[in-house]
Structure formats: C-alpha cells, structure tokens
Design a protein around this motif. Structure first.
Motif, PDB file in Angstrom:
ATOM      1  N   SER A   1      -9.170  22.416   7.869  1.00 49.51           N
ATOM      2  CA  SER A   1      -8.162  23.052   7.006  1.00 49.51           C
ATOM      3  C   SER A   1      -6.773  22.453   7.238  1.00 49.51           C
ATOM      4  CB  SER A   1      -8.126  24.568   7.231  1.00 49.51           C
ATOM      5  OG  SER A   1      -9.362  25.143   6.868  1.00 49.51           O
ATOM      6  N   THR A   2      -6.727  21.118   7.284  1.00 49.93           N
ATOM      7  CA  THR A   2      -5.458  20.407   7.458  1.00 49.93           C
ATOM      8  C   THR A   2      -5.410  19.228   6.490  1.00 49.93           C
ATOM      9  OG1 THR A   2      -6.410  18.962   9.169  1.00 49.93           O
ATOM     10  CG2 THR A   2      -5.291  20.960   9.919  1.00 49.93           C
ATOM     11  N   PHE A   3      -4.200  18.723   6.280  1.00 45.18           N
ATOM     12  CA  PHE A   3      -4.025  17.493   5.516  1.00 45.18           C
ATOM     13  C   PHE A   3      -4.089  16.302   6.480  1.00 45.18           C
ATOM     14  CE2 PHE A   3      -1.539  20.026   2.230  1.00 45.18           C
ATOM     15  CZ  PHE A   3      -2.530  19.900   1.263  1.00 45.18           C
ATOM     16  N   ILE A   4      -4.600  15.198   5.983  1.00 47.78           N
ATOM     17  CA  ILE A   4      -4.605  13.950   6.736  1.00 47.78           C
ATOM     18  C   ILE A   4      -3.781  12.933   5.959  1.00 47.78           C
ATOM     19  CG2 ILE A   4      -5.981  12.125   7.803  1.00 47.78           C
ATOM     20  CD1 ILE A   4      -6.526  14.839   8.999  1.00 47.78           C
ATOM     21  N   ARG A   5      -2.669  12.503   6.567  1.00 42.64           N
ATOM     22  CA  ARG A   5      -1.855  11.465   5.947  1.00 42.64           C
ATOM     23  C   ARG A   5      -2.234  10.132   6.565  1.00 42.64           C
ATOM     24  NH1 ARG A   5       4.737  11.187   5.103  1.00 42.64           N
ATOM     25  NH2 ARG A   5       4.816   9.000   4.397  1.00 42.64           N
ATOM     26  N   THR A   6      -2.621   9.185   5.700  1.00 40.18           N
ATOM     27  CA  THR A   6      -3.080   7.884   6.181  1.00 40.18           C
ATOM     28  C   THR A   6      -2.189   6.788   5.616  1.00 40.18           C
ATOM     29  OG1 THR A   6      -5.361   8.700   6.208  1.00 40.18           O
ATOM     30  CG2 THR A   6      -5.050   6.321   6.352  1.00 40.18           C
ATOM     31  N   GLY A   7      -1.751   5.900   6.479  1.00 37.20           N
ATOM     32  CA  GLY A   7      -0.921   4.769   6.078  1.00 37.20           C
ATOM     33  C   GLY A   7      -1.228   3.558   6.925  1.00 37.20           C
ATOM     34  N   PRO A   8      -0.490   2.491   6.746  1.00 36.04           N
ATOM     35  CA  PRO A   8      -0.725   1.262   7.512  1.00 36.04           C
ATOM     36  C   PRO A   8      -0.620   1.466   9.023  1.00 36.04           C
ATOM     37  CG  PRO A   8       0.753   0.847   5.666  1.00 36.04           C
ATOM     38  CD  PRO A   8       0.581   2.321   5.750  1.00 36.04           C
ATOM     39  N   ASP A   9       0.164   2.475   9.447  1.00 35.91           N
ATOM     40  CA  ASP A   9       0.360   2.704  10.885  1.00 35.91           C
ATOM     41  C   ASP A   9      -0.643   3.676  11.477  1.00 35.91           C
ATOM     42  OD1 ASP A   9       2.595   1.018  10.810  1.00 35.91           O
ATOM     43  OD2 ASP A   9       3.896   2.673  10.184  1.00 35.91           O
ATOM     44  N   GLY A  10      -1.582   4.144  10.676  1.00 33.69           N
ATOM     45  CA  GLY A  10      -2.588   5.067  11.188  1.00 33.69           C
ATOM     46  C   GLY A  10      -2.586   6.381  10.449  1.00 33.69           C
ATOM     47  N   SER A  11      -3.255   7.381  11.039  1.00 30.82           N
ATOM     48  CA  SER A  11      -3.408   8.693  10.410  1.00 30.82           C
ATOM     49  C   SER A  11      -2.748   9.773  11.242  1.00 30.82           C
ATOM     50  CB  SER A  11      -4.892   9.026  10.229  1.00 30.82           C
ATOM     51  OG  SER A  11      -5.538   8.075   9.413  1.00 30.82           O
ATOM     52  N   THR A  12      -2.209  10.774  10.542  1.00 31.18           N
ATOM     53  CA  THR A  12      -1.626  11.935  11.216  1.00 31.18           C
ATOM     54  C   THR A  12      -2.075  13.199  10.504  1.00 31.18           C
ATOM     55  OG1 THR A  12       0.380  11.765   9.846  1.00 31.18           O
ATOM     56  CG2 THR A  12       0.419  10.697  12.014  1.00 31.18           C
ATOM     57  N   GLU A  13      -2.225  14.275  11.293  1.00 28.77           N
ATOM     58  CA  GLU A  13      -2.587  15.567  10.727  1.00 28.77           C
ATOM     59  C   GLU A  13      -1.324  16.329  10.349  1.00 28.77           C
ATOM     60  OE1 GLU A  13      -5.161  18.102  12.857  1.00 28.77           O
ATOM     61  OE2 GLU A  13      -6.854  16.702  12.886  1.00 28.77           O
ATOM     62  N   LEU A  14      -1.381  17.002   9.196  1.00 24.65           N
ATOM     63  CA  LEU A  14      -0.266  17.820   8.728  1.00 24.65           C
ATOM     64  C   LEU A  14      -0.798  19.193   8.357  1.00 24.65           C
ATOM     65  CD1 LEU A  14       1.459  15.223   6.347  1.00 24.65           C
ATOM     66  CD2 LEU A  14       2.213  15.855   8.652  1.00 24.65           C
ATOM     67  N   PRO A  15       0.018  20.231   8.493  1.00 21.70           N
ATOM     68  CA  PRO A  15      -0.451  21.566   8.092  1.00 21.70           C
ATOM     69  C   PRO A  15      -0.757  21.613   6.597  1.00 21.70           C
ATOM     70  CG  PRO A  15       1.771  21.642   9.063  1.00 21.70           C
ATOM     71  CD  PRO A  15       1.373  20.221   8.987  1.00 21.70           C
TER      72      PRO A  15
ATOM     73  N   GLU B   1       0.833  -1.194   0.000  1.00 22.75           N
ATOM     74  CA  GLU B   1       0.000   0.000   0.000  1.00 22.75           C
ATOM     75  C   GLU B   1       0.874   1.254   0.000  1.00 22.75           C
ATOM     76  OE1 GLU B   1      -4.308   0.420   2.055  1.00 22.75           O
ATOM     77  OE2 GLU B   1      -2.627   0.439   3.454  1.00 22.75           O
ATOM     78  N   TYR B   2       0.400   2.281  -0.695  1.00 22.09           N
ATOM     79  CA  TYR B   2       0.993   3.604  -0.601  1.00 22.09           C
ATOM     80  C   TYR B   2       0.296   4.371   0.526  1.00 22.09           C
ATOM     81  CZ  TYR B   2       3.340   3.320  -5.182  1.00 22.09           C
ATOM     82  OH  TYR B   2       4.158   2.978  -6.223  1.00 22.09           O
ATOM     83  N   ASP B   3       1.023   5.250   1.210  1.00 21.42           N
ATOM     84  CA  ASP B   3       0.361   6.213   2.076  1.00 21.42           C
ATOM     85  C   ASP B   3      -0.448   7.147   1.189  1.00 21.42           C
ATOM     86  OD1 ASP B   3       1.795   5.012   4.053  1.00 21.42           O
ATOM     87  OD2 ASP B   3       2.924   6.800   4.654  1.00 21.42           O
ATOM     88  N   ASN B   4      -1.543   7.685   1.714  1.00 16.83           N
ATOM     89  CA  ASN B   4      -2.305   8.643   0.925  1.00 16.83           C
ATOM     90  C   ASN B   4      -2.556   9.917   1.715  1.00 16.83           C
ATOM     91  OD1 ASN B   4      -4.976   8.388   2.340  1.00 16.83           O
ATOM     92  ND2 ASN B   4      -4.849   6.290   1.569  1.00 16.83           N
ATOM     93  N   LEU B   5      -2.872  10.966   0.975  1.00 20.04           N
ATOM     94  CA  LEU B   5      -3.046  12.294   1.555  1.00 20.04           C
ATOM     95  C   LEU B   5      -4.415  12.832   1.146  1.00 20.04           C
ATOM     96  CD1 LEU B   5      -1.309  14.486   3.137  1.00 20.04           C
ATOM     97  CD2 LEU B   5      -1.022  15.573   0.895  1.00 20.04           C
ATOM     98  N   SER B   6      -5.148  13.332   2.124  1.00 21.90           N
ATOM     99  CA  SER B   6      -6.450  13.941   1.842  1.00 21.90           C
ATOM    100  C   SER B   6      -6.550  15.277   2.571  1.00 21.90           C
ATOM    101  CB  SER B   6      -7.589  13.015   2.289  1.00 21.90           C
ATOM    102  OG  SER B   6      -7.480  12.707   3.668  1.00 21.90           O
ATOM    103  N   TYR B   7      -7.456  16.100   2.109  1.00 24.42           N
ATOM    104  CA  TYR B   7      -7.633  17.432   2.698  1.00 24.42           C
ATOM    105  C   TYR B   7      -8.914  17.468   3.514  1.00 24.42           C
ATOM    106  CZ  TYR B   7      -8.325  22.481   3.082  1.00 24.42           C
ATOM    107  OH  TYR B   7      -8.530  23.747   3.565  1.00 24.42           O
ATOM    108  N   ASP B   8      -8.805  17.884   4.768  1.00 20.16           N
ATOM    109  CA  ASP B   8      -9.956  18.023   5.661  1.00 20.16           C
ATOM    110  C   ASP B   8     -10.408  19.481   5.616  1.00 20.16           C
ATOM    111  OD1 ASP B   8     -11.737  18.306   7.781  1.00 20.16           O
ATOM    112  OD2 ASP B   8     -10.727  16.794   9.006  1.00 20.16           O
ATOM    113  N   SER B   9     -11.499  19.738   4.913  1.00 26.85           N
ATOM    114  CA  SER B   9     -11.960  21.118   4.725  1.00 26.85           C
ATOM    115  C   SER B   9     -12.462  21.743   6.021  1.00 26.85           C
ATOM    116  CB  SER B   9     -13.061  21.165   3.659  1.00 26.85           C
ATOM    117  OG  SER B   9     -14.141  20.324   4.023  1.00 26.85           O
ATOM    118  N   GLU B  10     -12.960  20.923   6.945  1.00 30.95           N
ATOM    119  CA  GLU B  10     -13.475  21.458   8.204  1.00 30.95           C
ATOM    120  C   GLU B  10     -12.342  21.967   9.094  1.00 30.95           C
ATOM    121  OE1 GLU B  10     -15.970  18.665  10.169  1.00 30.95           O
ATOM    122  OE2 GLU B  10     -17.471  18.615   8.560  1.00 30.95           O
TER     123      GLU B  10
END
Length: 496
Positions: free
Chosen positions: A42-56, A31-40
């Motif tokens: 206003s942060t990025f969410i990086r999701t991978g096998p080890d879980g999710s983290t918020e990024l600016p 699996e690749y990690d993926n990146l999505s935008y949380d509009s509520e």
C-alpha cells in the motif's frame, strides 16, 4: 528487366528495426521518472535513473508530484501500469544499440510477444481442425444461400460488430482469429480478400479509435489525465457513428465495383496468377446436426473469449486455453482419430507461423527503442513542441503528435500511462478541457494505426497474402477523409 516487387512484411520490419537502431545513435537518451502503486505494501514506488524509493500512498504525494489523479484510481487498480511523472525528464548517457542488439531484436521480440504468438498458433490449429471436419464449407454454403442477393449485409454486419468490440473492450489482436474464418465467406460472396480485410481490420480500428467504454484506452487515459471517463463521451459516440458510417460506405462502394467486375479489385493482378490461398468451399456439403454442433462449439469459443476479456479480466493465456479446449471438443464431436487431429492441428498452426514471426519482429522494434532510451525523449520533445500554441492549432497538432508517437509506442494502454500525466496539464495552459487531450490521443493513434507498420496491419496482411503497398493504395483515400473529419471535429470541440 524484371519488375521490382514490394518487399514482404518481414523485410519492412527488419528495415524499420535497422532505422530505429540508427536512431539510438542520433536521438539523445532520456527518461522520465515513473510512479507505480504496490498493492501489497500500500505504497507508491518512484523509479528513476538513480533507483527506486517508497513514498506514502496519499493524495498529498500525488499533488507534490504534480499528478492530478485521484488516489482511488491507483488503489482500485484502474491504473495498473507505472505512469510518467511530469517535469522529471532528464537526459542520460547514450545507449546506442549496435549490430548485436539489432540481430537479437527479432528473437527478443518473439520471446516478449510469446503470449500473442501462442494465441495465433493455437487459433491456426483450431482453424485446421475446423477445415478437416468440413464444418466451414457447409456453414459457408448455408450462409451463401441465406445472403443470396443481399451480400452487402455481410459487410455492414461484420464491420459494425467488430467496431462494437473495439469501442467497448478494445478488440484488436483478437481479430487475427477472424481472418481465416471470414475471408472465405467474403470470397464466396464474390468479393475479394481486401473487402474481408477492410471489414475486420477497419472495424476494429474505427472502434478502438473512437473508444467509448474501452478500459484499455479511454478509461485508463481519462484516469491518467485526472478526469472521469464519461467526460466527452457524447462527442466520442458521435465520432464513432460518423467514422463508422463513412468507413462502411467506403467499403461498400469498393465491394460493389469488385462484384461487378473482378478486374476492378486492387489486388486483381497480384492474385490472378497466384494459387488460391483460401480453399474454395464445397457447395455439396450439407449442414448436418453434427456440423451444426461443431459450428456452435466454434462460435462459443469466441463468445467465451469475449466475455472473459470484457468481464473476467482474462488475457492471452486464458484466451489461448479457450481455443485449445475448443479444438479438442471439436475433434471429439467430429470423431477424429488422434493422428488426424494432431496432423490437422499442426498444419493449421503452421499456416499462421509467418504471422507469428511478424508479430515478434514488430515487438523487437519496441525492444530496441526501450533499450536505447529514446521513447521518453520523443515524448519530451513532442510535449515541448505543442507548448504556447493557439488552442485550435494546439489540438490538431497534438493529433499528429500522437500519430507519430504511436509508431514508437503502439500499445494504447502504454501510451496512455506514459503520456497523459505529461500531456494533459498542457490543456490547462491553453484553456481547453482535458478530455480533448484524451480525444487527441485516441484519434491520433487510431488514424495512424490504419497503416502503422509496428501495429497489426502487417500481420493481418500476411494472413491473406496481400502486399503492404496494395493496402496503402486502398486505405489512403479513406484515411484522408477520416483525418479531415477528425480535425474538423476537434476544432469545433475546442471553440463551442
């Protein structure tokens, strides 16, 4: 000895589901990690096998992740699906799918595809109501008189209009609605079902393959590749006109042979002893004012659907509601009794129930691949395969890579956000524009779509009761021509 019959669409898909189940035991999970935008937030969410983290949500974050996409593409909603992050692929513990997963896959697929399935069933109900009013028969008789001696215009008009829908707003699943309506028109013009299928399905396929302003294809892919969607637009317009002209000429040549002698039809033997699926129209019916109003409401339903999808961000729920309202209005104008309305609507929906099941089973194949974690593995090996090639060889190889990937990822928007961040940087290594990668993605998916069993072709064939083998016989020569034209175009585009 009884002649063996080519298997049905449902059987083909079940066999494919079985093969995919076996693949999950052979192909490594990853699996690749993926990146999505949380509009509520206003942060990025990086999701991978080890879980999710918020990024600016900053351009610096994107640059650190080697994602060459402007920040505003995320904040404006142009990129609304999670995208793959380059160089993050990692192998995971295998998740082979067993017998239980295989058995449950059609059911899960039907549940996941409930939106399009209900659209198909409601359209079937609408067709049932229309048939009950007699508006179709009267309209077809009128059209037959207008086109008398110029039936070829029907082929040119239908194919061109549907291709226009495909290239502008991705007209694809919606074409399911056109088969019960237009096939009787083609039969009345003394063509066969294959001509009608070709005009509708190939029109959509060529339009989508050569998308010009389609937000679900070229625009989202260009955004994910970090370029403006207008880059390469001139070339795509040239390809659209070229491929559409070739396709129309191909259909016209076949249609002319069928009109001259019905025995020339590819499906002649298949249909001659079969009960007519599409009922013959009654030429004695007059197109009264009431029937004209009914046909107007019916046509308006499609116009509203097209406007809603292309301008108002509508999708399956809104489209389905539009056809349901249209059915009720037509029943009211046609002065149908409540019991007759319910019976006709239910009968019409029942006619397309097998099509709905095919759509669900096909979605079940995707469920197996996702659960088995093999889709990203296919993408990883595909990107590795094309590294270090001569740019001409690279471009044409990528065309076929995308064709193969579309079996595993039949969604155009899904393919774009998953693959573009991985594939588009490869253009830089061979010194070609990233718009070429977008073209390879579109043309590869579009060419394989002509006979991709996990796409819409099996559902389309089920509506007109034509075997997959007959379609392959019809479309293969055209596909070979289009592949040759596409490869020539791509080769020229990287050397001029």
């Amino acid at each position: 000895m009884k002649k063996l019959k080519f298997p049905s669409a449902q059987t083909i898909l079940i066999v494919i589901a079985g093969l995919v189940t076996l693949l999950t035991w052979v192909v490594p999970a990853g699996e690749y990690d993926n990146l999505s935008y949380d509009s509520e937030k206003s942060t990025f969410i990086r999701t991978g096998p080890d879980g999710s983290t918020e990024l600016p949500a900053t351009q610096e974050t994107l640059e650190n992740l080697a994602i060459k996409i402007p920040l505003e593409k995320f904040t404006s909603g142009d990129i609304y699906k999670p995208i793959s992050i380059p160089d993050t692929y990692q192998k995971l513990d295998a998740k082979p799918q067993g017998v239980a997963a295989f058995v449950k896959s059609p059911i899960r697929g039907i549940i996941e595809a409930a939106d399009i399935i209900f659209l198909v069933l409601i359209i079937g109900g609408l067709i049932g109501i229309m048939n009950k009013t007699g508006a179709f028969d009267a309209g077809i008789s009128w059209l037959g008189r207008v086109l008398n001696g110029r039936e070829y215009l029907l082929i040119i008009l239908v194919t061109t209009l549907i291709a226009a829908g495909g290239t502008t707003f991705g007209l694809a699943e919606e074409t399911i609605a056109f088969f019960p309506i237009l096939i009787p028109v083609f039969l009345a013009a003394k063509y066969d079902e294959m001509v009608g299928l070709a005009c509708i399905f190939l029109g959509s396929a060529i339009g989508s393959m050569c998308s010009t302003i389609n937000p679900f294809s070229v625009i989202i892919a260009s955004d994910a590749a970090g370029i403006n969607w207008t880059t390469g637009l001139t070339g795509r317009i040239i390809m659209l006109l070229t491929c559409l002209t070739i396709t129309i000429i191909y259909i016209l040549r076949y249609a002319k042979r069928v009109r001259q002698d019905p025995a020339n039809s590819i499906i002649y033997e298949e249909k001659k002893n079969e009960k007519q699926h599409f009922k013959s129209h009654d030429e004695s019916l007059t197109l009264t004012t009431r029937l004209k109003i009914i046909l107007f409401i019916f046509s308006l339903s499609f116009i509203v659907m097209i406007v809603g999808v292309s301008l108002l961000d509508w999708w399956f729920v809104e489209m389905t509601a539009t056809f349901l309202v249209g059915s009720v209005l037509i029943g009211f104008v046609g002065k149908m009794k409540e019991s007759d309305f319910i019976d006709s609507f239910s009968k019409g929906a029942g006619e397309l129930l097998s099509v709905a099941f095919i759509i669900g089973i096909a979605r079940g194949v995707s469920v197996l691949m996702d659960d088995g974690l093999i889709s990203d593995t296919m993408l990883f090996y595909a990107s590795s395969f094309t590294e270090g090639m001569n740019k001409g060889v690279f471009t044409n190889s990528l065309l076929f890579v995308y064709g193969g990937l579309s079996f595993f990822i039949p969604s155009s928007s899904g393919m774009a956000v998953l693959t573009m961040p991985i594939m588009s940087p490869l253009a830089d290594t061979v010194n070609i524009g990233r718009e070429v990668i977008v073209n390879c993605y579109q043309y590869g998916m579009g060419l394989f779509y002509l006979f991709n069993p996990t796409g819409l072709i099996l559902a389309s064939l089920a509506i007109i009761k034509v075997g997959y083998d007959k379609w392959l016989k019809f479309v293969t020569p055209l596909a070979i021509i289009l592949v040759g034209v596409t490869m020539l175009f791509l080769t020229i585009s990287v050397y001029i």
